[in-house]
Design a protein around this motif. Structure first.
Motif, PDB file in Angstrom:
ATOM      1  N   GLN A 384       0.940  -1.171   0.042  1.00 19.45           N
ATOM      2  CA  GLN A 384      -0.047  -0.109   0.078  1.00 19.45           C
ATOM      3  C   GLN A 384       0.943   1.381   0.025  1.00 19.45           C
ATOM      4  O   GLN A 384       2.174   1.173   0.587  1.00 19.45           O
ATOM      5  N   PRO A 385       0.583   2.289  -0.617  1.00 26.09           N
ATOM      6  CA  PRO A 385       1.129   3.593  -0.536  1.00 26.09           C
ATOM      7  C   PRO A 385       1.267   4.036   0.772  1.00 26.09           C
ATOM      8  O   PRO A 385       0.249   4.227   1.378  1.00 26.09           O
ATOM      9  N   ARG A 386       2.376   4.753   1.172  1.00 24.29           N
ATOM     10  CA  ARG A 386       2.689   5.268   2.470  1.00 24.29           C
ATOM     11  C   ARG A 386       2.381   6.878   2.217  1.00 24.29           C
ATOM     12  O   ARG A 386       2.389   7.285   1.333  1.00 24.29           O
ATOM     13  N   ARG A 387       2.237   7.576   3.557  1.00 27.10           N
ATOM     14  CA  ARG A 387       1.909   8.957   3.454  1.00 27.10           C
ATOM     15  C   ARG A 387       3.267   9.573   3.613  1.00 27.10           C
ATOM     16  O   ARG A 387       3.800   9.616   4.661  1.00 27.10           O
ATOM     17  N   LEU A 388       3.755  10.054   2.356  1.00 26.74           N
ATOM     18  CA  LEU A 388       5.008  10.741   2.321  1.00 26.74           C
ATOM     19  C   LEU A 388       5.192  12.318   2.532  1.00 26.74           C
ATOM     20  O   LEU A 388       6.038  12.822   2.576  1.00 26.74           O
ATOM     21  N   ASN A 431       5.984   4.211  -3.562  1.00 27.92           N
ATOM     22  CA  ASN A 431       6.404   5.293  -2.444  1.00 27.92           C
ATOM     23  C   ASN A 431       7.960   5.728  -2.992  1.00 27.92           C
ATOM     24  O   ASN A 431       8.898   6.075  -1.955  1.00 27.92           O
ATOM     25  N   LEU A 432       8.273   6.127  -4.347  1.00 32.28           N
ATOM     26  CA  LEU A 432       9.560   6.596  -4.580  1.00 32.28           C
ATOM     27  C   LEU A 432       9.398   8.017  -4.685  1.00 32.28           C
ATOM     28  O   LEU A 432      10.594   8.745  -4.408  1.00 32.28           O
ATOM     29  N   ILE A 433       8.058   8.575  -4.854  1.00 34.59           N
ATOM     30  CA  ILE A 433       8.154  10.256  -4.971  1.00 34.59           C
ATOM     31  C   ILE A 433       6.768  10.411  -4.069  1.00 34.59           C
ATOM     32  O   ILE A 433       6.023   9.460  -3.791  1.00 34.59           O
TER      33      ILE A 433
END
Length: 459
Positions: A384-388, A431-433
Motif C-alpha cells: 500500500q502507498p505510505r503517507r510521504l 513510495n518513490l516520490i
C-alpha cells in the motif's frame, strides 16, 4: 645633486669598479669634505658613512669561500702548493687484438649542463624545516612519561590488549598474478565485486579506518509492487464476456464508493431545520431583558444574603497536642497494617505458583499472537502507498470501455490514457516520490482585449 651623488656612491661600491678622478669629482669631494654632518643619529649613518673598504673585504672573503671552500689564510700549505716533477710519462699503448674494436673516447657533458651545475664550494644551508617534527615537544613528554611508568612497572593499556589481538594468518600464500595476455585467465569484474580488507581487523578497529557496514534496511525496496502492473483480462481490446463484466463491476464499485463519500460530505455540511430560527424565537431574542418580572426583584435581596454567607472565609480551628499525637499514632498504625498486608500477600503467592505460571504462559501466547498480527499488518502495508507528504495518494481511474465501445480489431482501437501520467502514478504508488498536485497557473495581469484597426474598418 643629492641623487647624482647617491648614484655615484652606489656604483663605486660595486666590486671591480675603477675610480677615475675628474675636476667635477674633485670639486664634489672638496665640497663634501667641507660639509659638516651630524652622525649622532642612526638615520644619517648609512647616508654619510663610507663603507666601501668593508664591502670590498667581505666580497673578498665570499670569493675565497666560493672558490676554495674557506679562507686562504686558514688553509694548510699542502692544499695551496704542489711539487712540480715534470710531465708524467704516458703508458705504452698495447696493440689491439684482432677481432676487437678500439673503445672510443668518453662523451663529455654539454656546455649548457656545465653552466647549470653547482660550482660553489660553500655547502647549501641547512633546511631547518626538514629536521623539525610536528608535536615534538608533546611526543617527547609522552616518551618521558612512558619511561617513568616503565620504571615503576606500570603496563600501558594498549600493551595489555595485545594478547587478545587475533593473530594474522601469515601462512596464506599470495595468488600468483597471471599475465594480461593470457586468454585462459579468469574474468574479473571490477564493478561486481566488493573490495576486501587485507589489513588486520583489530588494527582497522583501533585506528577507526574500518568501513561501516551497510544497513540491511537500505537494501529493501520501498514497495513490493511491480514497476509495471498488468491490467485485468477484461481491459483487452477483444476481452472475454465474463472478464469484461468483472472489470465493469470493479469500476462500478469504485464509482459507488466515491458517490458515498460525496453524500457523506453533503450530509455533514447540510443545515438542520430544527436549528434554524423561527419568527417566535427571533421575537423572543429581541425583547430579551426589556420585560422585568416582579419575582426577580423579590429574590434579589435573598440571593445577596446567600452570597455573603457562602463567600465568607471559614477559619480552621487549631488542633491540640493530644489530637496531633493521636493522628500520628493512627498514621503509624496504618503504615504497619499495609506492610503486614504486603508481607502476607507475598507469602500467599508461594502457594499460587501454578496459577502464576499459567497466567504468564497465557500472556506470552497473547504477545506472540499480537506479534503475528502486527507482522501480517506490516506485510500488507508494504503493498500500500505510505503517507510521504501532506497529500494523500489518489489512485488513477480505471480505463474501462463499455460493451458497445469495444473494438473488434486493433485498427479500430482508439488510444486512451497517458503513458506519462501512468508512470507518474506508479512512482507515487511504489513510495518513490510523494503525491503532488499540478501547479496552478495564476495570471499576474488581466487580459486586455484590443480590437485591431483592420477589423474595425471592416465592421
Amino acid at each position: 645633486m643629492a641623487a647624482a651623488r647617491r648614484l655615484k656612491r652606489v656604483v663605486a661600491s660595486q666590486p671591480g669598479f675603477l675610480k677615475l678622478k675628474s675636476t667635477s669629482d674633485s670639486a664634489d669631494s672638496v665640497s663634501s669634505r667641507r660639509k659638516r654632518v651630524n652622525k649622532n643619529k642612526k638615520k644619517s649613518w648609512n647616508k654619510h658613512s663610507d663603507i666601501n673598504d668593508v664591502e670590498d673585504f667581505l666580497e673578498d672573503v665570499r670569493h675565497q669561500e666560493r672558490t676554495t671552500g674557506g679562507l686562504l689564510s686558514e688553509k694548510p700549505d699542502d692544499s695551496l702548493f704542489f711539487l712540480d716533477v715534470g710531465q708524467p710519462k704516458k703508458p705504452e699503448q698495447k696493440e689491439a687484438v684482432e677481432g676487437k674494436k678500439r673503445k672510443g673516447k668518453t662523451s663529455r657533458p654539454l656546455r649548457i649542463d656545465l653552466i647549470l651545475q653547482h660550482d660553489s664550494l660553500i655547502p647549501p644551508p641547512k633546511d631547518v624545516l626538514a629536521y623539525q617534527q610536528p608535536n615534538a615537544k608533546k611526543l617527547r613528554r609522552i616518551a618521558q612519561k612512558a619511561e617513568q611508568l616503565a620504571a615503576k612497572g606500570v603496563v600501558p593499556r594498549r600493551r595489555k590488549q595485545l594478547p587478545s589481538r587475533r593473530p594474522a594468518d601469515r601462512k596464506a600464500k599470495k595468488s600468483v598474478t597471471e599475465a594480461n595476455n593470457n586468454p585462459d585467465r579468469e574474468y574479473y569484474d571490477i564493478w561486481g565485486q566488493e573490495s576486501k580488507d587485507s589489513a588486520d581487523p583489530w588494527y582497522l578497529q583501533q585506528t577507526g579506518k574500518k568501513l561501516v557496514n551497510r544497513p540491511e534496511k537500505l537494501n529493501e525496496k520501498p514497495s513490493v509492487l511491480p514497476a509495471v502492473e498488468v491490467i485485468a483480462p477484461g481491459g483487452s481490446y477483444n476481452p472475454d464476456f465474463f472478464s469484461h463484466q468483472a472489470l465493469l463491476r470493479e469500476a462500478h464499485e469504485v464509482e459507488v464508493k466515491k458517490q458515498k463519500e460525496e453524500d457523506k460530505i453533503e450530509r455533514q455540511v447540510m443545515v438542520n431545520k430544527d436549528d434554524t430560527a423561527t419568527e417566535e424565537t427571533i421575537l423572543r431574542e429581541q425583547v430579551e431583558g426589556l420585560v422585568e418580572e416582579e419575582n426577580e426583584e423579590e429574590m434579589a435581596p435573598n440571593e445577596e444574603e446567600e452570597d455573603v454567607a457562602v463567600g465568607g472565609i471559614a477559619l480552621a480551628e487549631k488542633k491540640t497536642e493530644r489530637q496531633r499525637k493521636r493522628e500520628k499514632a493512627d498514621k503509624i498504625k496504618e503504615q504497619q497494617r499495609l506492610a503486614d498486608r504486603q508481607r502476607i500477600d507475598q507469602h500467599q503467592q508461594l502457594f499460587q505458583l501454578r496459577s502464576i505460571k499459567a497466567s504468564i504462559k497465557q500472556q506470552e501466547q497473547g504477545t506472540k499472537e499480537k506479534q503475528k498480527v502486527r507482522k501480517a499488518k506490516q506485510e500488507a502495508q508494504k503493498s500500500q502507498p505510505r503517507r510521504l507528504g501532506k497529500l494523500k495518494f489518489q489512485p488513477q481511474d480505471l480505463e474501462v470501455q463499455l460493451s458497445d465501445e469495444l473494438a473488434g480489431s486493433l485498427r479500430q482501437l482508439k488510444p486512451e490514457g497517458s503513458v506519462l501520467k501512468d508512470r507518474f502514478k506508479s512512482l507515487q504508488k511504489r513510495n518513490l516520490i510523494e503525491p503532488r498536485e499540478r501547479a496552478k497557473f495564476k495570471r499576474r495581469h488581466k487580459v486586455k482585449y484590443v480590437e485591431k484597426r483592420a477589423f474595425r474598418e471592416i465592421t
